[in-house]
Design an enzyme around this catalytic site. Structure first.
Site, mmCIF file in Angstrom:
data_model
loop_
_atom_site.group_PDB
_atom_site.id
_atom_site.type_symbol
_atom_site.label_atom_id
_atom_site.label_comp_id
_atom_site.label_asym_id
_atom_site.label_seq_id
_atom_site.Cartn_x
_atom_site.Cartn_y
_atom_site.Cartn_z
ATOM 1 C CD GLU B 50 -1.766 -2.394 1.739
ATOM 2 O OE1 GLU B 50 -0.465 -2.650 2.016
ATOM 3 O OE2 GLU B 50 -2.488 -3.415 1.706
ATOM 4 C CG PHE B 112 -10.303 -9.105 11.365
ATOM 5 C CD1 PHE B 112 -9.137 -9.139 11.916
ATOM 6 C CD2 PHE B 112 -10.505 -8.923 9.887
ATOM 7 C CE1 PHE B 112 -8.120 -9.836 11.204
ATOM 8 C CE2 PHE B 112 -9.735 -9.436 9.219
ATOM 9 C CZ PHE B 112 -8.200 -9.926 9.583
ATOM 10 C CD GLN B 113 -7.652 -6.864 7.697
ATOM 11 O OE1 GLN B 113 -8.629 -6.394 6.894
ATOM 12 N NE2 GLN B 113 -6.575 -7.413 7.392
ATOM 13 C CE LYS B 162 -17.217 -5.782 3.165
ATOM 14 N NZ LYS B 162 -16.713 -7.116 3.140
ATOM 15 C CG MET B 474 22.602 11.544 3.843
ATOM 16 S SD MET B 474 24.122 12.533 3.252
ATOM 17 C CE MET B 474 22.864 13.388 1.579
HETATM 18 C C1 LIG Z 1 12.589 5.668 5.440
HETATM 19 C C2 LIG Z 1 13.615 6.004 5.989
HETATM 20 N N1 LIG Z 1 14.272 5.493 6.881
HETATM 21 C C3 LIG Z 1 15.655 5.882 7.212
HETATM 22 C C4 LIG Z 1 15.971 7.280 6.459
HETATM 23 C C5 LIG Z 1 17.484 7.703 7.200
HETATM 24 N N2 LIG Z 1 18.167 7.817 6.050
HETATM 25 C C6 LIG Z 1 18.472 9.000 5.232
HETATM 26 S S1 LIG Z 1 19.555 8.748 4.063
HETATM 27 C C7 LIG Z 1 19.909 7.127 4.566
HETATM 28 C C8 LIG Z 1 20.730 6.471 3.773
HETATM 29 C C9 LIG Z 1 20.328 6.030 2.513
HETATM 30 O O1 LIG Z 1 21.195 5.251 1.774
HETATM 31 P P1 LIG Z 1 20.985 4.457 0.346
HETATM 32 O O2 LIG Z 1 19.612 4.517 -0.029
HETATM 33 O O3 LIG Z 1 21.886 3.554 0.043
HETATM 34 O O4 LIG Z 1 21.529 5.856 -0.384
HETATM 35 P P2 LIG Z 1 23.086 6.822 -0.562
HETATM 36 O O5 LIG Z 1 22.927 7.637 0.559
HETATM 37 O O6 LIG Z 1 24.048 5.668 -0.311
HETATM 38 O O7 LIG Z 1 22.968 7.163 -1.673
HETATM 39 C C10 LIG Z 1 19.006 6.951 5.607
HETATM 40 C C11 LIG Z 1 18.934 5.455 6.469
HETATM 41 C C12 LIG Z 1 15.179 7.840 5.577
HETATM 42 N N3 LIG Z 1 15.491 9.016 5.237
HETATM 43 N N4 LIG Z 1 13.892 7.167 5.210
#
Ligand SMILES: Cc1ncc(C[n+]2csc(CCOP(=O)(O)OP(=O)(O)O)c2C)c(N)n1
Lengths: 156, 563
Positions: B50, B112-113, B162, B474
């Protein structure tokens, strides 16, 4: 610098509108000193009176955020208001009641109910004066106090 | 016309001209799905989660400017959709999410749900509804579309029990709608606009600070005209990439945490900031007390609560940017002389020469920035670009040559990893004639990888380019800079074989380890017209630069990192 502010909000009286307003304050970390709400007779509207405090910028945001809610019809915040709140005080009859009459008179208070064992007193006044009354009434050993939020109406 | 609640939903979508919806069925929404089965006006794309359905509706909306629609069931179906709602809310994207709910008689019984869906969606939607009476449904549907796309756009959630979807009621779809409590201000105050123009005329170092509101409002053409006529330099937020052409001589790049040196210096040294539809996000302003210290501020926004929220504004203008800029243009023609700002432009050009956006290319390893730049050279404006979240997102914003609004689709406000691929799927449904490429990371791509099945099944040829650094890059970068290289839980050396993975879904997989193989893989992916993953092995320790560390000041950027 924190200041206190009264905001009067007129909203469509529909499902969930209280949670929209309460949730807005909770979610954005705004303070609520008191909140009073009741339907406006003969309309599909309700009126909230909210007493809040915060810095000028926060207060400005509160007004804008309230206005942004879809069911909000009107937000009044910069008018001069008459503001009143109410308190009910239960005191036991077996207390020494001398001076009670004078106290009630001083605050335009009344005896709202006189039962077998207790009196229930009522005052409706400015917030400050209600506070003073509640201090003064202590000597009658109140066993329960309930205080309403403010209701307010623009004077013009 | 007498219809069931479910039929009303279908009819309303027809009236609104909706041609594509995304969703995932379940118990409480089955009556609606039965009607979806019976109709052939719109196409329903079955996503495999979803969250992805909502991101797809969002990507569709961002790419087209039309309202995106998603269906989910009650309980877990709805809670899975919440990230999608919050993502759209933060970036002001018009979507409608319709969820099933347990029958009215069972609401409040922990059935439920059952989950309090409107309670959950309230803080992350522009508005929401719990439909208690089938006769209210036509009006609610009409209102929902109107609210989603008018004023400051945003997501609207409709929760339908529903039994309401089965009840019969009178269907009269309102042609026009007026909500007495909701009247966005479209036209800017003429006096304020005049004052703003006067301020622009007086200023010696004015700068346009362009935000996402320009895209929502469809004002980019007019803004281009205003910028080019006045000769006032401009910077863009992440959400405004593409408002000006990347090669516009008056554009000094993106501002903020990973903005260009010239853009951030421009903000710091300006004496007037002309903010058109941005929201002074903390990733843009850096330390507030030092932000644009010498400048007066003009702020134009359709949302009054956006003005004065973060910074004090000297010339607030509430209105739709399209109207306001239209009102500004003739006054600007009259009053403003571009030559006045020549010294200022010259200074910014110099800043740009001293510290241009750049990266050190290499022939041994593939630099992630090179992949983006190369892709830009190969496909340029033929592609709509989405991203996930992380380093790859910032590099895309920095190095892809954007040329038009809605070309760049990214989760700015919420920063939702897992957004890029489903958003690309939605975007591709909206702009079939374009290529759609999602730049992702090896972390993000796995957050909605199941959508390979959706894209393969529904023949939506989206290209995913993974800039694979074997890290949550990052976060790793912050650990390098600010946590003495303690790489807590960011090493992603353990990886799937993305080629086999793609293959197992019936998609194309490519692995690129050498620069010379990239172009071939990209061209093959484009020509195959099939869902693809191009897994590009990039330099593990590359950092996004320059950088304003969180809470730092824009004029004090970290320009390089020395180990
Ligand atoms: C749903 C979610 N969880 C955690 C984060 C925190 N976060 C920001 S950037 C990042 C790393 C992303 O890694 P990747 O997709 O491999 O991209 P890269 O930075 O290596 O280009 C994380 C964990 C986020 N932005 N969104």
């Amino acid at each position: 610098m924190k200041e206190r502010k009264i905001i009067s909000v007129t909203v469509l009286n529909e499902h969930g509108v209280l949670s929209r307003i309460a949730g807005l304050f909770a979610g954005r970390g705004y303070n609520i000193e008191s909140l009073t709400v009741a339907p406006i007779p003969d309309t599909n509207l309700s009126r909230f009176t909210i007493v809040t405090n915060g810095s000028t910028r926060v207060l400005e945001q509160i007004v804008k955020q309230l206005y942004k809610l879809i069911p909000t019809y009107k937000v009044i915040d910069n008018k001069e208001f008459v503001e009143k709140e109410m308190a009910l005080v239960k005191i036991p009859l077996d207390t020494n009641l001398s001076g009670l009459d004078a106290l009630l008179k001083g605050y335009n208070g009344t005896v709202a109910n006189s039962g077998e064992n207790y009196l229930v007193l009522l005052v409706a006044d400015d917030s400050k004066r209600v506070s003073n009354f509640l201090k003064a009434v202590k000597k009658f050993n109140p066993i329960e106090i309930v205080r309403s939020g403010s209701v307010a109406l623009e004077i013009e | 016309m007498e219809l069931t609640g479910s039929q009303m939903v279908i009819e309303a979508l027809k009236k609104e001209g909706v041609k594509t919806v995304f969703g995932y069925p379940g118990g409480a929404i089955m009556n609606v799905y039965d009607e979806i089965y019976k109709q052939d006006f719109f196409e329903h794309i079955l996503t495999r989660h979803e969250q992805a359905a909502v991101h797809a509706a969002d990507g569709y909306a961002r790419a087209t400017g039309k309202v995106g629609v998603a269906f989910v069931t009650s309980g877990p179906g709805f809670t899975n959709a919440v990230t999608g709602l919050a993502t759209a809310y933060m970036d002001s994207v018009p979507i409608i999410v319709i969820s099933g709910q347990v029958p009215i008689s069972m609401i409040g019984t922990d059935a439920f749900q059952e989950v309090d869906a409107v309670g959950i969606s309230r803080p992350c939607t522009k508005h929401n509804y719990l439909v208690k009476n089938v006769n209210e449904l036509p009006k609610i549907l009409k209102e929902a579309f109107y609210i989603a796309r008018s004023g400051r756009p945003g997501p609207v959630h409709i929760d339908i029990p529903k039994d309401v979807t089965a009840q019969i009621g009178k269907f009269e779809y309102p042609e026009e709608i007026s909500i007495p409590t909701y009247k966005p201000t479209y036209k800017g105050n003429a006096k304020q606009i005049k004052k703003a123009i006067e301020a622009m005329k007086q200023a010696d170092r004015p700068i346009f600070y362009l935000g996402g509101g320009i895209v929502s409002s469809g004002a980019a053409e007019l803004v281009r005209e205003l910028v080019s006529f006045t000769g006032i330099p401009a910077v863009e937020t992440l959400m405004a990439r593409g408002v000006l052409r990347h090669d516009d001589p008056l554009l000094f790049g993106m501002l903020g945490m990973h903005g260009s040196y010239a853009a951030n210096m421009a903000m710091s040294e300006a004496d007037l900031i002309i903010a058109l539809g941005p929201r002074f996000d903390d990733r843009v302003t850096g330390k507030l007390s030092e932000f644009a210290k010498h400048a007066k501020i003009i702020h134009v926004d359709i949302d009054p609560s956006s003005i004065g929220k973060i910074v004090k504004v000297d010339y607030p203008i509430v209105g739709d940017l399209k109207n306001v800029v239209e009102q500004m243009l003739p006054l600007a023609f009259d009053r403003i002389e571009s030559s006045k700002y020549e010294n200022w432009r010259e200074l910014l050009r110099r800043y740009d020469q001293i510290h241009p956006l750049s990266f050190e290319d290499s022939d041994e390893v593939i630099k992630p920035q090179w992949v983006i730049k190369r892709t830009g050279e190969i496909v340029g404006d033929k592609a709509v670009i989405s991203t996930d979240v992380g380093q790859h997102q910032m590099w895309t914003a920095q190095f892809y040559p954007f040329t038009y609004p809605r070309q760049f689709i990214t989760s700015g406000g919420l920063g939702t990893m897992g957004f890029g691929f489903p958003a690309a799927i939605g975007a591709k449904k909206g702009v079939q004639e374009k290529l759609v490429i999602n730049f992702s990371g090896d972390g993000s791509i796995l957050m909605n990888i199941q959508e390979l099945m959706t894209a393969v099944e529904s023949k939506i040829p989206v290209i995913n380019i993974i800039l694979n650094n074997n890290f949550l890059g990052m976060v790793r970068q912050w650990q390098t800079f600010f946590y003495e290289k303690r790489y807590s839980q960011t090493d992603l050396s353990m990886q799937p074989d993305f080629v086999k993975l793609a293959d197992s879904f019936g998609a194309n997989g490519y692995r690129v380890e050498k620069k010379e193989d990239f172009e071939k893989a990209l061209n093959e992916a484009i020509e195959s017209n099939t869902v693809s993953i191009i897994d590009v092995v990039v330099d593990r320790f590359e950092n996004v630069l320059p950088m304003v560390p969180a809470g730092g000041t824009l004029y004090n950027m970290m320009l390089e990192y020395k180990d």
